[in-house]
Write an enzyme that holds these catalytic residues in place. Sequence first.
Site, PDB file in Angstrom:
ATOM      1  N   ALA A  79       0.329   5.035  -6.458  1.00 30.94           N
ATOM      2  CA  ALA A  79      -0.632   5.863  -5.956  1.00 30.94           C
ATOM      3  C   ALA A  79      -1.567   6.209  -7.100  1.00 30.94           C
ATOM      4  CB  ALA A  79      -0.188   7.086  -5.421  1.00 30.94           C
TER       5      ALA A  79
ATOM      6  N   THR B 165       0.912  -1.081  -0.020  1.00 29.15           N
ATOM      7  CA  THR B 165       0.039   0.109   0.027  1.00 29.15           C
ATOM      8  C   THR B 165       0.895   1.216  -0.044  1.00 29.15           C
ATOM      9  OG1 THR B 165      -1.845  -1.035   1.215  1.00 29.15           O
ATOM     10  CG2 THR B 165      -1.704   1.279   1.337  1.00 29.15           C
TER      11      THR B 165
ATOM     12  N   HIS C  19      -6.475   3.619 -11.143  1.00 24.80           N
ATOM     13  CA  HIS C  19      -6.525   3.534 -12.774  1.00 24.80           C
ATOM     14  C   HIS C  19      -7.978   3.620 -13.123  1.00 24.80           C
ATOM     15  CE1 HIS C  19      -2.427   2.317 -13.320  1.00 24.80           C
ATOM     16  NE2 HIS C  19      -2.419   1.955 -12.041  1.00 24.80           N
TER      17      HIS C  19
END
Length: 228
Positions: free
Chosen positions: A46, A41, A49
Site C-alpha cells: 500500500a 491489489t 513509491h
Amino acid sequence: MLDVAVIGCGIVGANVAYLLSQHKLRAAVFEKENDVSMGTTRANSAIVHAGYDPEPGTAMARLNVRGSALTKEQCAAFDVKYRQIGSLVLAFSDEEMATVRRLYENGVANGVPGVRVLTREETLAMEPNLSEAVCGSLWAPSAGVISPWELTLALIETAVRNGTELHLEAPVTALRQENGHFTAETPKGVFEAKYVMNAAGVHCEEIAAMLGCADYTIQPNRGEYYLL
C-alpha cells in the site's frame, strides 16, 4: 458487441474501466473472483513509491513519478484515504551510503520532487526512534500510503455508474481473435469485443497465451515484512 473488454479488476483494471467510462463506449470488466481487488491489489504494501528506484530513462521511471502524483489526485477526488508521509531509505555503513547516493541520483534524473540525502544528524532529528548506528538516509517527501482496495472500489463503482458492465465470478476461459474482433468465453456467457485490455495481474501471461503470445512471461515476486 463491446468496444472494450477489460480482463481483471484490480487497481489497473479498475483504472482502465474508469477512464473508458468517461467516453461514449460500451465497456465490460471480467473478474474471476467474487469481488474486485482480490489479487495483488489487496495484498501489497500500500505504498505509493516516490520513483527513485527505477533506472532513469525507462518507462517505469517515468510512470512511477507520474503515477505517484496522479494517485494523490485520484484519492482526493474520490475521498479515499491518502497520507503523504514520505519515505526514508536508511544506511548503516559507508557502502550503504553509496547506494543511497546512487538512489538520489536516480531520483533527480527521474524528476522525483524534493528528494535529498540526509546526514546522520538530520535523519535522527526526523525520526528519533531509529538506531543510533544509522549513517544517513535518502528522504523522498512525495512517497505516501493509501488503501488500494478502497481506491479500486471507488474507481469501479464510478465506472459502473457511468455505464460500464462488471461481471464477477467470470474468469475468461478462452479468448480468440477472429474476423476483426475478439471473442471471450466466460461462465457468464460469450462476449465479443473490438479491443481487449489484459489486466489480469500475475495471471496475465495465461490470457496472453490464449492469443498465441507464448513467449510473454512474467516473474511474480512476493515480499515479506516484519512488524516492529
